[in-house]
Design an enzyme around this catalytic site. Sequence first.
Site, PDB file in Angstrom:
ATOM      1  CB  CYS A  64      -0.918  -0.014   1.226  1.00 11.13           C
ATOM      2  SG  CYS A  64      -1.994   1.430   1.293  1.00 11.13           S
ATOM      3  CB  CYS A  68      -1.186   3.704   8.191  1.00  7.92           C
ATOM      4  SG  CYS A  68      -2.246   4.394   6.899  1.00  7.92           S
ATOM      5  CB  CYS A  71      -0.782  -0.403   8.299  1.00  9.83           C
ATOM      6  SG  CYS A  71      -1.664  -1.574   7.237  1.00  9.83           S
ATOM      7  CB  CYS A 109     -15.711  -6.731   6.549  1.00 12.08           C
ATOM      8  SG  CYS A 109     -17.055  -6.484   7.699  1.00 12.08           S
ATOM      9  CB  CYS A 141     -18.682  -4.237   5.428  1.00 12.02           C
ATOM     10  SG  CYS A 141     -17.573  -2.927   6.003  1.00 12.02           S
ATOM     11  CB  CYS A 201     -18.265   0.888   9.276  1.00 13.28           C
ATOM     12  SG  CYS A 201     -17.214  -0.013  10.440  1.00 13.28           S
ATOM     13  NE  ARG A 273     -17.485  -4.914  13.804  1.00  5.07           N
ATOM     14  CZ  ARG A 273     -17.686  -4.049  12.809  1.00  5.07           C
ATOM     15  NH1 ARG A 273     -16.699  -3.313  12.368  1.00  5.07           N
ATOM     16  NH2 ARG A 273     -18.873  -3.941  12.254  1.00  5.07           N
TER      17      ARG A 273
END
Length: 329
Positions: A64, A68, A71, A109, A141, A201, A273
């Site tokens: 990616c 972040c 991650c 998801c 999702c 979400c 959640r």
Amino acid sequence: MTDISTPSRTDSSSTPLPRLPEAEALLARPLLDLVFEAANVHREHHDPRRIQASQLLSIKTGGCPEDCGYCSQSAHHGSDELERKKLDGVEDVLEQARRAKESGADRFCMGAAWREVRDGEEFDRVLEMVEGVKSMGLEACVTLGMVAPHQAARLEEAGLDYYNHNLDTGRSHYADVISTRDYDDRLATLEAVRGAGIRVCSGGILGLGEGTKARAELLAELAGLDPQPESVPINALVPVEGTPMGDASPPEWDELVRVIAAARVMMPKTVIRLSAGRTDMDEASQAMCFLAGANSIFVGDELLTTPNPGPSSDAALLAKLGLETGSIR
Ligand code: SAM
Ligand code: DTB
Ligand code: SF4
């Protein structure tokens, strides 16, 4: 900034957060007082015996372009052990969705390590995945990074129920965690999702080196969205070797309980959640999170790239607590 056409707010320092004082006051309360209030709010708005169960699948892993700091999938750092994977085929994903349904999940998801959605064959494939998941009677999702309004509209047409896009932390701490996008980029995507009529979400992660101020800001941002998100995941950092936060300590159980309880009071109707990080929590700590208002979990052996408590340990925990899984709206 991004090439996404949604207008974004740039005057970050003056963005008002009217609910910040309330969030700060809640986080400063004695823990059990706060939990008592949150448990009452929870019972007014939800069936306290029901837990919504989502199953995750990483449909495109690693590489990616975003940085972040937590991650495993960022090309800037990431875990050496991570196996990169191109976007899955539709049939493989639907097979996983079928298995998830058989083992009791009510929502499937799908997560892709993308900075943003690009129009083309791969996005068309994701739309087919959404249609296929919906045709099985599961909620669908996706979390695909930034989306523009016309892409959100196509996801809605495909039948998507929820789009996950986390704010992660408070605005004042954001640049310490991520440098390749800014807070307003995240808010612009949430606007695009909401504008297309898809349920939102959006939540955060505890354990990114943030203080109480950033936690209060995160809660005030989420609770200040109008309408409020239908789903708010609260993740505990899963430290991944090779990432800038690989040596960080995950948050203590009482910090998770406190943030969940404050979220419950500020967002009474939202499904909250208890998300990543459950493998490091004991049963009693998870029970306290459910008492404080958490009413959703990820089920299955894996999150996206890290482990999750397996079905048998979750079944044992839920049975002990008298909780049942099933869809909540
Ligand atoms: N690339 C998309 C994005 O960032 O929106 C979707 C996938 S991304 C992995 C989804 C979310 O997973 C992130 O926003 C973050 O909140 C959460 N996450 C990622 N790594 C994590 C970790 N090590 N511990 C806890 N939560 C994590
Ligand atoms: C969310 O808030 N948590 C999920 C989901 N949304 C996409 C992701 C958790 C990822 C944990 C780290 C991993 O497995 O890579
Ligand atoms: Fe990419 Fe999402 Fe990971 Fe950030 S959290 S590096 S955007 S996959």
